[in-house]
Design a protein around this motif. Structure first.
Motif, PDB file in Angstrom:
ATOM      1  N   LEU A 199      55.134  24.690  36.867  1.00  0.00           N
ATOM      2  CA  LEU A 199      53.837  25.276  37.223  1.00  0.00           C
ATOM      3  C   LEU A 199      53.560  26.638  36.599  1.00  0.00           C
ATOM      4  CD1 LEU A 199      53.649  24.329  41.011  1.00  0.00           C
ATOM      5  CD2 LEU A 199      52.415  23.296  39.103  1.00  0.00           C
ATOM      6  N   THR A 200      53.835  26.772  35.339  1.00  0.00           N
ATOM      7  CA  THR A 200      53.674  28.048  34.644  1.00  0.00           C
ATOM      8  C   THR A 200      52.220  28.520  34.679  1.00  0.00           C
ATOM      9  OG1 THR A 200      55.398  27.248  33.194  1.00  0.00           O
ATOM     10  CG2 THR A 200      54.221  29.230  32.491  1.00  0.00           C
ATOM     11  N   PRO A 201      51.989  29.772  35.088  1.00  0.00           N
ATOM     12  CA  PRO A 201      50.609  30.271  35.149  1.00  0.00           C
ATOM     13  C   PRO A 201      50.020  30.520  33.755  1.00  0.00           C
ATOM     14  CG  PRO A 201      52.165  32.008  35.748  1.00  0.00           C
ATOM     15  CD  PRO A 201      52.978  30.761  35.564  1.00  0.00           C
ATOM     16  N   VAL A 202      48.703  30.517  33.683  1.00  0.00           N
ATOM     17  CA  VAL A 202      47.984  31.020  32.519  1.00  0.00           C
ATOM     18  C   VAL A 202      48.368  32.498  32.387  1.00  0.00           C
ATOM     19  CG1 VAL A 202      45.661  31.527  31.647  1.00  0.00           C
ATOM     20  CG2 VAL A 202      46.076  29.393  32.936  1.00  0.00           C
ATOM     21  N   PRO A 203      48.669  33.061  31.237  1.00  0.00           N
ATOM     22  CA  PRO A 203      48.467  32.520  29.881  1.00  0.00           C
ATOM     23  C   PRO A 203      49.714  31.878  29.274  1.00  0.00           C
ATOM     24  CG  PRO A 203      48.979  34.834  29.750  1.00  0.00           C
ATOM     25  CD  PRO A 203      49.075  34.472  31.211  1.00  0.00           C
TER      26      PRO A 203
ATOM     27  N   VAL B  11      55.364  35.649  38.137  1.00  0.00           N
ATOM     28  CA  VAL B  11      54.636  35.649  39.413  1.00  0.00           C
ATOM     29  C   VAL B  11      53.546  36.726  39.408  1.00  0.00           C
ATOM     30  CG1 VAL B  11      56.084  37.253  40.793  1.00  0.00           C
ATOM     31  CG2 VAL B  11      54.972  35.294  41.900  1.00  0.00           C
ATOM     32  N   ILE B  12      53.680  37.700  38.523  1.00  0.00           N
ATOM     33  CA  ILE B  12      52.663  38.752  38.406  1.00  0.00           C
ATOM     34  C   ILE B  12      51.304  38.155  38.027  1.00  0.00           C
ATOM     35  CG2 ILE B  12      51.979  40.776  37.031  1.00  0.00           C
ATOM     36  CD1 ILE B  12      54.872  41.670  37.046  1.00  0.00           C
ATOM     37  N   PHE B  13      51.293  37.123  37.168  1.00  0.00           N
ATOM     38  CA  PHE B  13      50.019  36.515  36.770  1.00  0.00           C
ATOM     39  C   PHE B  13      49.345  35.825  37.966  1.00  0.00           C
ATOM     40  CE2 PHE B  13      52.536  36.732  32.865  1.00  0.00           C
ATOM     41  CZ  PHE B  13      51.649  37.387  32.031  1.00  0.00           C
ATOM     42  N   THR B  14      50.177  35.197  38.804  1.00  0.00           N
ATOM     43  CA  THR B  14      49.652  34.540  39.998  1.00  0.00           C
ATOM     44  C   THR B  14      49.108  35.586  40.977  1.00  0.00           C
ATOM     45  OG1 THR B  14      51.101  32.663  39.673  1.00  0.00           O
ATOM     46  CG2 THR B  14      50.319  33.038  41.922  1.00  0.00           C
TER      47      THR B  14
END
Ligand SMILES: [Zn+2]
Ligand SMILES: [Zn+2]
Length: 270
Positions: free
Chosen positions: A220-224, A235-238
């Motif tokens: 479940l890797t966040p964008v970008p 987790v900072i992007f989330t």
């Protein structure tokens, strides 16, 4: 690519759910933890419940060798057919380890149906009982099974134990049901996805003391970084996506989710 979101000095984040035991971290595990700590993600909860029971021992070992890592023990709903009285005894014993802070992930996954649904339901009930017995919060995984899960949680009085719906990815109505059942919601990288407007609406409405952020790394890797392996530092992007949805600063969401996670899992003071 715009510059990556960063925490102010002294502000820390907790990754409430990751799988550091997974093979995709082989050769890079300690470095991934170090990158997280360097980015301000000073604590992470690694989930013991993968497809093999050995994963629980691996999670505990990681939690004993890294100051910022804590573990849970359980059996993933995918592997519910593995649950037996002997397995539950073993897990009950492991749950007494001082670095174990939760039971799970357990729950229901009707999307993959890797184990028959009645077997998943029975295992879920057994893990709710175990959590009650060992006084640890539940980490619950739900996919396409929100109504059945709520019924089981009501029947088993799971509200008396509490815990978190990890990687919450349903709508505002389901969010309300599980908040009312006494469970916090944890947001994963899905909240950064383009088509996740409803999930961002959930993030905007969840009470300030009832939510967390997680990676579920290596998944479940966040964008970008979508398409690459996920890791706790991301987790900072989330957290940044949740902050934007709530019209709050990243630092506010970091501090808030850290407090919420530390309180729910009774993490010792840093
Ligand atoms: Zn899960
Ligand atoms: Zn997981």
């Amino acid at each position: 690519m715009p510059s990556a979101p960063a925490l102010s000095p002294g502000v820390h984040l907790v990754d409430a759910h990751c799988h550091l035991d997974e093979g995709r971290f082989t050769g890079d595990r300690d470095a991934a933890v170090a990158r997280a700590v360097a980015a301000g993600v000073t604590r992470m909860i690694t989930i013991g419940a993968s497809d093999a029971l050995q994963a629980n021992d691996d999670a505990i070992r990681l939690a004993t060798t890294h100051a910022g890592v804590f573990a849970t023990v359980g059996v993933h709903p995918h592997a519910a057919t593995m649950v037996s009285p002997a397995v539950m005894d073993d897990l009950g014993r492991l749950a007494g380890h001082p670095r174990v802070v939760g039971i799970g992930e357990t729950g229901l996954d009707y999307y993959y149906d890797n184990s028959p649904r009645p077997v998943q339901q029975d295992a879920f009930r057994q893990f709710i009982s175990l959590a009650r017995r060992v006084h640890l919060p539940l980490v619950i995984h739900l996919r396409d099974a929100y109504a059945d899960a709520a019924a089981i949680m009501r029947a088993e009085r799971a509200a008396e134990i509490g815990g978190v719906i990890h990687c919450f990815s349903s709508d505002r109505a389901d969010a309300r049901v599980f908040l009312d059942l006494g469970f916090d919601l944890s947001f994963s990288g899905i909240v950064t996805f383009k088509n996740a407007d409803e999930l961002r609406a959930v993030a905007a409405m969840v009470p300030a003391d009832r939510f967390m952020v997680e990676t579920d790394a290596p998944f479940l890797t966040p964008v970008p970084h979508r398409g690459k392996r996920n890791e706790p530092a991301y987790v900072i992007f989330t957290a940044a996506a949740v902050a934007a949805a709530r019209r709050q600063s990243l630092d506010e969401v970091a501090a808030r989710t850290r407090t919420n996670t530390e309180r729910r899992f009774h993490l010792p003071r840093e």
